[in-house]
Design a protein around this motif. Structure first.
Motif, PDB file in Angstrom:
ATOM      1  N   PHE A  89       0.840  -1.193   0.000  1.00 12.82           N
ATOM      2  CA  PHE A  89       0.000   0.000   0.000  1.00 12.82           C
ATOM      3  C   PHE A  89       0.878   1.247   0.000  1.00 12.82           C
ATOM      4  N   LEU A  90       0.375   2.283  -0.622  1.00 12.00           N
ATOM      5  CA  LEU A  90       1.150   3.483  -0.901  1.00 12.00           C
ATOM      6  C   LEU A  90       0.577   4.698  -0.194  1.00 12.00           C
ATOM      7  N   SER A  91       1.415   5.695   0.002  1.00 11.36           N
ATOM      8  CA  SER A  91       0.898   7.014   0.363  1.00 11.36           C
ATOM      9  C   SER A  91       0.343   7.660  -0.915  1.00 11.36           C
ATOM     10  N   LYS A  92      -0.405   8.741  -0.748  1.00 13.83           N
ATOM     11  CA  LYS A  92      -0.984   9.407  -1.914  1.00 13.83           C
ATOM     12  C   LYS A  92       0.122   9.907  -2.851  1.00 13.83           C
ATOM     13  N   LYS A  93       1.182  10.480  -2.298  1.00 15.58           N
ATOM     14  CA  LYS A  93       2.250  10.997  -3.151  1.00 15.58           C
ATOM     15  C   LYS A  93       3.015   9.868  -3.839  1.00 15.58           C
ATOM     16  N   GLU A  94       3.230   8.762  -3.155  1.00 14.99           N
ATOM     17  CA  GLU A  94       3.874   7.610  -3.793  1.00 14.99           C
ATOM     18  C   GLU A  94       3.038   7.119  -4.968  1.00 14.99           C
ATOM     19  N   ALA A  95       1.728   7.039  -4.762  1.00 13.34           N
ATOM     20  CA  ALA A  95       0.843   6.598  -5.841  1.00 13.34           C
ATOM     21  C   ALA A  95       0.880   7.574  -7.011  1.00 13.34           C
ATOM     22  N   ASP A  96       0.942   8.878  -6.720  1.00 10.30           N
ATOM     23  CA  ASP A  96       0.993   9.881  -7.784  1.00 10.30           C
ATOM     24  C   ASP A  96       2.271   9.741  -8.614  1.00 10.30           C
ATOM     25  N   ILE A  97       3.389   9.510  -7.929  1.00 13.26           N
ATOM     26  CA  ILE A  97       4.653   9.353  -8.652  1.00 13.26           C
ATOM     27  C   ILE A  97       4.627   8.101  -9.524  1.00 13.26           C
ATOM     28  N   ILE A  98       4.188   6.976  -8.954  1.00 13.64           N
ATOM     29  CA  ILE A  98       4.158   5.730  -9.718  1.00 13.64           C
ATOM     30  C   ILE A  98       3.192   5.837 -10.893  1.00 13.64           C
ATOM     31  N   GLU A  99       2.060   6.490 -10.693  1.00 12.91           N
ATOM     32  CA  GLU A  99       1.103   6.672 -11.787  1.00 12.91           C
ATOM     33  C   GLU A  99       1.740   7.472 -12.926  1.00 12.91           C
ATOM     34  N   THR A 100       2.461   8.538 -12.580  1.00  8.88           N
ATOM     35  CA  THR A 100       3.119   9.352 -13.601  1.00  8.88           C
ATOM     36  C   THR A 100       4.184   8.549 -14.338  1.00  8.88           C
ATOM     37  N   LEU A 101       4.992   7.795 -13.606  1.00 12.51           N
ATOM     38  CA  LEU A 101       6.030   6.968 -14.231  1.00 12.51           C
ATOM     39  C   LEU A 101       5.414   5.916 -15.155  1.00 12.51           C
ATOM     40  N   MET A 102       4.302   5.311 -14.725  1.00  9.07           N
ATOM     41  CA  MET A 102       3.651   4.291 -15.544  1.00  9.07           C
ATOM     42  C   MET A 102       3.034   4.903 -16.797  1.00  9.07           C
ATOM     43  N   ASN A 103       2.448   6.076 -16.639  1.00 11.23           N
ATOM     44  CA  ASN A 103       1.847   6.740 -17.806  1.00 11.23           C
ATOM     45  C   ASN A 103       2.905   7.155 -18.828  1.00 11.23           C
ATOM     46  N   ARG A 104       4.101   7.488 -18.358  1.00 12.23           N
ATOM     47  CA  ARG A 104       5.174   7.922 -19.256  1.00 12.23           C
ATOM     48  C   ARG A 104       5.992   6.754 -19.800  1.00 12.23           C
ATOM     49  N   TYR A 105       5.918   5.589 -19.178  1.00 13.09           N
ATOM     50  CA  TYR A 105       6.746   4.439 -19.544  1.00 13.09           C
ATOM     51  C   TYR A 105       6.594   4.074 -21.022  1.00 13.09           C
ATOM     52  N   PRO A 106       7.708   3.765 -21.729  1.00 12.31           N
ATOM     53  CA  PRO A 106       9.099   3.693 -21.269  1.00 12.31           C
ATOM     54  C   PRO A 106       9.846   5.020 -21.372  1.00 12.31           C
ATOM     55  N   ARG A 107       9.113   6.095 -21.548  1.00  7.56           N
ATOM     56  CA  ARG A 107       9.750   7.405 -21.650  1.00  7.56           C
ATOM     57  C   ARG A 107      10.106   7.937 -20.262  1.00  7.56           C
ATOM     58  N   VAL A 108      10.824   9.029 -20.249  1.00  5.60           N
ATOM     59  CA  VAL A 108      11.249   9.668 -18.997  1.00  5.60           C
ATOM     60  C   VAL A 108      10.161  10.613 -18.509  1.00  5.60           C
ATOM     61  N   ALA A 109       9.896  10.568 -17.212  1.00  2.87           N
ATOM     62  CA  ALA A 109       9.007  11.549 -16.586  1.00  2.87           C
ATOM     63  C   ALA A 109       9.871  12.692 -16.072  1.00  2.87           C
ATOM     64  N   GLY A 110       9.636  13.889 -16.586  1.00  3.85           N
ATOM     65  CA  GLY A 110      10.445  15.038 -16.194  1.00  3.85           C
ATOM     66  C   GLY A 110      10.234  15.425 -14.743  1.00  3.85           C
ATOM     67  N   ARG A 111      11.271  16.009 -14.138  1.00  2.00           N
ATOM     68  CA  ARG A 111      11.154  16.444 -12.746  1.00  2.00           C
ATOM     69  C   ARG A 111      10.031  17.466 -12.578  1.00  2.00           C
ATOM     70  N   GLU A 112       9.889  18.370 -13.546  1.00  3.96           N
ATOM     71  CA  GLU A 112       8.834  19.380 -13.444  1.00  3.96           C
ATOM     72  C   GLU A 112       7.451  18.735 -13.497  1.00  3.96           C
ATOM     73  N   ASP A 113       7.308  17.713 -14.324  1.00  2.00           N
ATOM     74  CA  ASP A 113       6.026  17.000 -14.401  1.00  2.00           C
ATOM     75  C   ASP A 113       5.692  16.360 -13.064  1.00  2.00           C
ATOM     76  N   LEU A 114       6.693  15.746 -12.434  1.00  2.00           N
ATOM     77  CA  LEU A 114       6.476  15.084 -11.153  1.00  2.00           C
ATOM     78  C   LEU A 114       6.182  16.091 -10.051  1.00  2.00           C
ATOM     79  N   LEU A 115       6.912  17.213 -10.051  1.00  2.59           N
ATOM     80  CA  LEU A 115       6.656  18.252  -9.054  1.00  2.59           C
ATOM     81  C   LEU A 115       5.241  18.806  -9.188  1.00  2.59           C
TER      82      LEU A 115
END
Length: 232
Positions: A154-180
């Motif tokens: 189980f994840l915190s809300k921010k952990e879930a947000d980061i993983i969701e962004t990484l999965m949506n961008r995969y296999p591309r890079v998720a930019g730091r600004e996008d994650l922030l």
């Protein structure tokens, strides 16, 4: 009739909330045995939970995480704690809003009605629960649940947000600004250090389900989810 569950160990505050909520036509589910909060939750099936932080045995953060394993119903924290970190913890552990004590009953009711509209009423989205999967890695964002190869965590809300962004961008890079931008909300300012801390936590959560070095740092750009195809 919609049901509001009150998890508050001060009987005077609990009774005050009950009287006011029932005056507006809602049904109230009480918790008096604080070892059986989830039993009462499962039995009453509330539409919204009012949750104190300071509770016997386990705190409200713990119980919110347990609720999120089973439900996406709105959870509003009500607490005498006024620190910024307490509000951050409430949101990161699955809460939807935070009210500080002493509170105005009118404000409580306004927030209850607002959350109910968002979850079930005129503002609710008529969509199925979201579900993301990349190479066997599965994420249920609303449940804050991650699984891979028969293991789950189980994840915190921010952990879930980061993983969701990484999965949506995969296999591309998720930019730091996008994650922030993904992590920032109206109540929490997120800086570079906060992002780094949360990336470290995400790596540990991925490792807990069997994915070693699951997040690759792309220097000067951002982060990329590692391929899971070679994981056992």
């Amino acid at each position: 009739m919609q049901t509001i569950m009150i998890v508050e160990d001060n009987p005077k505050i609990s009774k005050h909330l009950q009287d006011y909520i029932e005056k507006y036509g809602y049904q109230v589910a009480f918790v008096t045995d604080f070892e059986r909060i989830m039993d009462i939750f499962q039995k009453s099936k509330p539409d919204l939970v009012l949750l104190d932080i300071n509770l016997p045995s386990y705190d409200g953060f713990y119980w919110c995480r347990q609720i999120r394993k089973e439900s996406t119903c709105p959870v509003i924290f009500i607490s005498a704690r006024t620190g910024e970190m307490d509000q951050v913890m409430a949101l990161e552990n699955g809460g939807d809003d935070f009210i500080t004590k002493p509170f105005s009953a009118e404000i409580v009711m306004a927030k209850i009605r607002s959350q109910l509209r968002r979850a079930y009423g005129e503002y609710a989205q008529d969509v199925k629960e979201r579900y993301l999967e990349v190479e066997g890695l599965k994420l249920l964002p609303e449940r804050l649940e991650l699984s891979f190869a028969g293991k789950d965590t189980f994840l915190s809300k921010k952990e879930a947000d980061i993983i969701e962004t990484l999965m949506n961008r995969y296999p591309r890079v998720a930019g730091r600004e996008d994650l922030l931008e993904k992590l920032w909300d109206d109540q929490t300012y997120v800086d570079e250090n906060t992002l780094n801390v949360n990336i470290t936590r995400v790596r540990k959560k991925l490792q807990s389900v069997g994915i070693k070095d699951g997040v690759e740092t792309v220097r000067g750009v951002g982060y990329r989810l590692k391929s899971m195809l070679n994981e056992e």
